[in-house]
Design a protein around this motif. Structure first.
Motif, PDB file in Angstrom:
ATOM      1  N   LEU A   1      21.469  40.332   7.652  1.00 41.33           N
ATOM      2  CA  LEU A   1      22.744  40.565   6.970  1.00 41.33           C
ATOM      3  C   LEU A   1      23.708  39.428   7.264  1.00 41.33           C
ATOM      4  O   LEU A   1      24.348  38.877   6.357  1.00 41.33           O
TER       5      LEU A   1
ATOM      6  N   ILE B   1      21.443  43.860   1.504  1.00 41.71           N
ATOM      7  CA  ILE B   1      21.897  42.497   1.756  1.00 41.71           C
ATOM      8  C   ILE B   1      22.023  41.726   0.446  1.00 41.71           C
ATOM      9  O   ILE B   1      21.525  42.133  -0.595  1.00 41.71           O
TER      10      ILE B   1
ATOM     11  N   ALA C   1      17.858  43.636  11.100  1.00 47.36           N
ATOM     12  CA  ALA C   1      18.623  43.805   9.868  1.00 47.36           C
ATOM     13  C   ALA C   1      20.013  43.194   9.993  1.00 47.36           C
ATOM     14  O   ALA C   1      20.520  42.575   9.044  1.00 47.36           O
ATOM     15  N   LEU C   2      20.637  43.351  11.155  1.00 49.86           N
ATOM     16  CA  LEU C   2      21.953  42.745  11.360  1.00 49.86           C
ATOM     17  C   LEU C   2      21.884  41.226  11.286  1.00 49.86           C
ATOM     18  O   LEU C   2      22.763  40.579  10.713  1.00 49.86           O
TER      19      LEU C   2
ATOM     20  N   TYR D   1      20.900  54.132  12.511  1.00 48.58           N
ATOM     21  CA  TYR D   1      19.724  54.307  11.661  1.00 48.58           C
ATOM     22  C   TYR D   1      19.073  55.669  11.871  1.00 48.58           C
ATOM     23  O   TYR D   1      18.083  55.978  11.201  1.00 48.58           O
TER      24      TYR D   1
ATOM     25  N   ARG E   1      20.831  53.163  -1.419  1.00 48.21           N
ATOM     26  CA  ARG E   1      22.145  52.893  -0.822  1.00 48.21           C
ATOM     27  C   ARG E   1      23.069  54.104  -0.801  1.00 48.21           C
ATOM     28  O   ARG E   1      23.916  54.221   0.074  1.00 48.21           O
TER      29      ARG E   1
ATOM     30  N   THR F   1      30.635  48.151   4.312  1.00 50.44           N
ATOM     31  CA  THR F   1      30.261  47.545   3.036  1.00 50.44           C
ATOM     32  C   THR F   1      31.111  46.309   2.773  1.00 50.44           C
ATOM     33  O   THR F   1      32.204  46.156   3.309  1.00 50.44           O
TER      34      THR F   1
ATOM     35  N   VAL G   1      29.005  53.774   7.136  1.00 54.60           N
ATOM     36  CA  VAL G   1      28.470  52.485   6.707  1.00 54.60           C
ATOM     37  C   VAL G   1      29.606  51.486   6.570  1.00 54.60           C
ATOM     38  O   VAL G   1      30.753  51.856   6.304  1.00 54.60           O
TER      39      VAL G   1
ATOM     40  N   HIS H   1      25.663  48.205   5.572  1.00 53.41           N
ATOM     41  CA  HIS H   1      24.916  48.410   6.812  1.00 53.41           C
ATOM     42  C   HIS H   1      25.352  49.712   7.472  1.00 53.41           C
ATOM     43  O   HIS H   1      26.538  49.960   7.666  1.00 53.41           O
TER      44      HIS H   1
ATOM     45  N   HIS I   1      20.331  49.608   5.037  1.00 52.51           N
ATOM     46  CA  HIS I   1      20.919  48.273   4.910  1.00 52.51           C
ATOM     47  C   HIS I   1      20.722  47.743   3.495  1.00 52.51           C
ATOM     48  O   HIS I   1      19.733  48.025   2.831  1.00 52.51           O
TER      49      HIS I   1
ATOM     50  N   ARG J   1      17.368  47.634  13.974  1.00 56.05           N
ATOM     51  CA  ARG J   1      18.768  47.335  13.687  1.00 56.05           C
ATOM     52  C   ARG J   1      19.139  45.880  13.985  1.00 56.05           C
ATOM     53  O   ARG J   1      19.815  45.244  13.177  1.00 56.05           O
TER      54      ARG J   1
END
Length: 412
Positions: free
Chosen positions: A366, A313, A362-363, A298, A181, A195, A193, A294, A311, A359
């Motif tokens: 998340l 989560i 992952a979104l 990327y 991270r 957060t 990013v 996130h 990312h 992406r």
């Protein structure tokens, strides 16, 4: 088209790799093994030494490896090097409740056999996966391992120069940030990013219990955060054992972590229930603040982010590491495809395809974990009733249930 025609010229005074991976945690090391197994010239750098080693003492940390992730570890030649068989998860129970109370009877049960699979996934001890990774990396002729070492990376349009703490250096056409991270490479590239601090702490460890778990995992939603009991292999000393992942408000977590084993065990039992009989904590206790992260991009010039560098989560669905393995699978496939036809593994086109592939997934994960945390972390009576009815409804709608099963396995 030849590599020379498609790839910008690189200096010839340094050794040139197709890919350099910075960070040899589970995600970075698995990616390195996958690429090297395809004959792709790769280097991996990590600040910790990576010699083959004997299995260290049990410390309570485990990974839930989804079916899709297990397939990646098999292809990378890591799975077969695990020093002991992993524990399969064949059933998952999901329930809603409150500490010290019986869970709602409106629960949900997933069985792997419902989709024709023997297991949703496997529980692998962190120490066992590290041994397997350490055994695999030095065996790959196409892989150059630099550990312990720290790296300084300078990127340009043609590639990157990686300077190591021992004074050596090399060039790479693509650099992959797998440092976690706080990724220095991400910061260096100016990638912003977003957060979110959940104000909670995650507690991880293991318990011994009186009754067998029958390879069943429990995910229990409680007002202050989820509690998971995950089956692991027993030992002669502890024939029945499970891993736990307990999320709670930070103040409550700090009080629990300060308790002796008896008090800590009572608090675990209040949340887990008595379906496994008497329990007691074993191994160490681990804790970490819960937050989401996130990256806005990327990729950058000659750079790709994987795993927690891209990312992070909430652990409510146990998919953090598996999300990183999905990065590994997508990026390795793109690089291998480029390698076969002599194309540049660090080209803007390849990096754009990687970001487009990973992406959105992952979104979505998340957003889903955040929504679950907000929904199940609410103890208002109307919301509690609605979510319990929703849990029960999923079990009665086969297509919806199969969708959630596939997501749990990482195959959807």
């Amino acid at each position: 088209m030849s590599l020379a025609q498609e790839t910008p010229a690189m200096p010839t005074n340094d050794h040139i790799f197709d890919v350099a991976i910075i960070g040899a945690g589970p995600v970075g090391a698995t990616l390195a093994a996958l690429l090297a197994a395809e004959g792709i010239a790769a280097a991996i750098v990590d600040s910790a030494p990576l010699p083959p080693m004997e299995l260290p003492a049990f410390d309570g940390r485990c990974y839930a490896i989804a079916l899709a992730s297990q397939r990646i570890l098999v292809r990378a030649g890591i799975w077969d090097r695990l020093p002991e068989p992993p524990c399969p998860i064949r059933d998952i129970r999901i329930a809603d409740g409150r500490p010290g109370e019986r869970p709602s009877p409106l629960s949900l049960h997933f069985a792997g056999e419902e989709v024709g699979e023997d297991a949703f996934g496997w529980m692998v001890e962190a120490r066992a996966l590290r041994v397997a990774l350490n055994a695999r990396l030095p065996s790959l002729p196409s892989l150059s391992v630099h550990a312990p070492a720290t790296a300084s990376v300078a990127r340009d349009e043609a590639g990157a120069t990686v300077s190591l703490s021992d004074g050596s250096r090399f060039r790479a056409r693509l650099v992959i940030a797998a440092e976690g991270r706080a990724s220095p490479l991400r910061r260096q590239a100016g990638i912003r990013v977003s957060t979110l601090d959940y104000g909670c702490t995650g507690m991880v460890g293991a318990i011994a219990h009186e009754r067998p778990h029958n390879n069943t995992a429990l995910e229990k939603f409680l007002p202050n955060g989820p509690f998971a009991q995950l089956p692991i292999n027993g030992t002669a000393e502890h024939p029945h054992a499970s891993a736990i992942v307990w999320s709670d408000r930070t103040a409550i977590a700090q009080r629990a972590l300060a308790m002796d084993d008896a008090g800590y065990g009572r608090e675990i039992a209040r949340r887990m229930g008595d379906h496994l009989g008497a329990i007691r904590p074993i191994g160490r206790r681990w804790s970490y603040p819960l937050s989401a992260l996130h990256a806005h991009r990327y990729t950058a010039t000659r750079l790709a982010l994987v795993g927690d560098a891209a990312h992070g989560i909430h652990p409510i669905a146990g998919q953090g590491l598996n999300l990183g393995f999905r990065d590994v699978g997508a990026l390795a496939a793109l690089i291998a495809e480029a390698h076969k036809v002599g194309r540049d593994p660090g080209s803007p086109e390849l990096l754009a395809r990687y970001q487009a592939a990973r992406r959105p997934d992952a979104l979505m994960m998340l957003g889903a974990t955040h929504a679950l945390e907000r929904l199940f972390g609410n103890d208002l009576a109307p919301v509690r009733i609605a979510r319990r009815l929703g849990i029960a409804a999923v079990g009665r709608i086969p297509p919806l249930k199969r969708f959630f099963i596939r997501r749990a396995m990482g195959t959807a």
